[in-house]
Design a protein around this motif. Sequence first.
Motif, PDB file in Angstrom:
ATOM      1  N   LYS A  50       0.834  -1.206   0.000  1.00  0.00           N
ATOM      2  CA  LYS A  50       0.000   0.000   0.000  1.00  0.00           C
ATOM      3  C   LYS A  50       0.866   1.252   0.000  1.00  0.00           C
ATOM      4  O   LYS A  50       0.570   2.226  -0.697  1.00  0.00           O
ATOM      5  CB  LYS A  50      -0.936  -0.007   1.206  1.00  0.00           C
ATOM      6  N   MET A  51       1.944   1.241   0.773  1.00  0.00           N
ATOM      7  CA  MET A  51       2.844   2.391   0.810  1.00  0.00           C
ATOM      8  C   MET A  51       3.550   2.580  -0.533  1.00  0.00           C
ATOM      9  O   MET A  51       3.741   3.704  -0.982  1.00  0.00           O
ATOM     10  CB  MET A  51       3.879   2.239   1.929  1.00  0.00           C
ATOM     11  N   GLN A  52       3.906   1.485  -1.180  1.00  0.00           N
ATOM     12  CA  GLN A  52       4.550   1.573  -2.492  1.00  0.00           C
ATOM     13  C   GLN A  52       3.613   2.214  -3.505  1.00  0.00           C
ATOM     14  O   GLN A  52       4.050   2.999  -4.355  1.00  0.00           O
ATOM     15  CB  GLN A  52       4.995   0.194  -2.965  1.00  0.00           C
ATOM     16  N   GLU A  53       2.325   1.899  -3.408  1.00  0.00           N
ATOM     17  CA  GLU A  53       1.348   2.523  -4.302  1.00  0.00           C
ATOM     18  C   GLU A  53       1.282   4.024  -4.048  1.00  0.00           C
ATOM     19  O   GLU A  53       1.241   4.816  -4.987  1.00  0.00           O
ATOM     20  CB  GLU A  53      -0.030   1.884  -4.122  1.00  0.00           C
ATOM     21  N   LEU A  54       1.276   4.412  -2.788  1.00  0.00           N
ATOM     22  CA  LEU A  54       1.249   5.824  -2.419  1.00  0.00           C
ATOM     23  C   LEU A  54       2.495   6.541  -2.941  1.00  0.00           C
ATOM     24  O   LEU A  54       2.415   7.672  -3.424  1.00  0.00           O
ATOM     25  CB  LEU A  54       1.157   5.952  -0.897  1.00  0.00           C
TER      26      LEU A  54
END
Length: 79
Positions: A50-54
């Motif tokens: 999820k952080m990588q997507e952000l």
Amino acid sequence: MKMMTCKELGGACDLEFHGDSFEEVAELSKMHGIEMYRKNDAQHLLAMKKMQELMKDPESMQKWYESKKEEFSALPDCK
């Protein structure tokens, strides 16, 4: 000194990180993330995804960072 949890920083658990600055707490969280990655912890891997997507959107990532920094600043000092 203030405290934020792994979950409060976008992670997957309630481990507490203590520091005098947001940057210090963020670095502790990063080191914890590396450890969880090495352990192949499924919940943390999902949170990292999820952080990588952000992070794909620099503006969104900057807004997230600034909001967490403000959240840290508003916290009371812990004992």
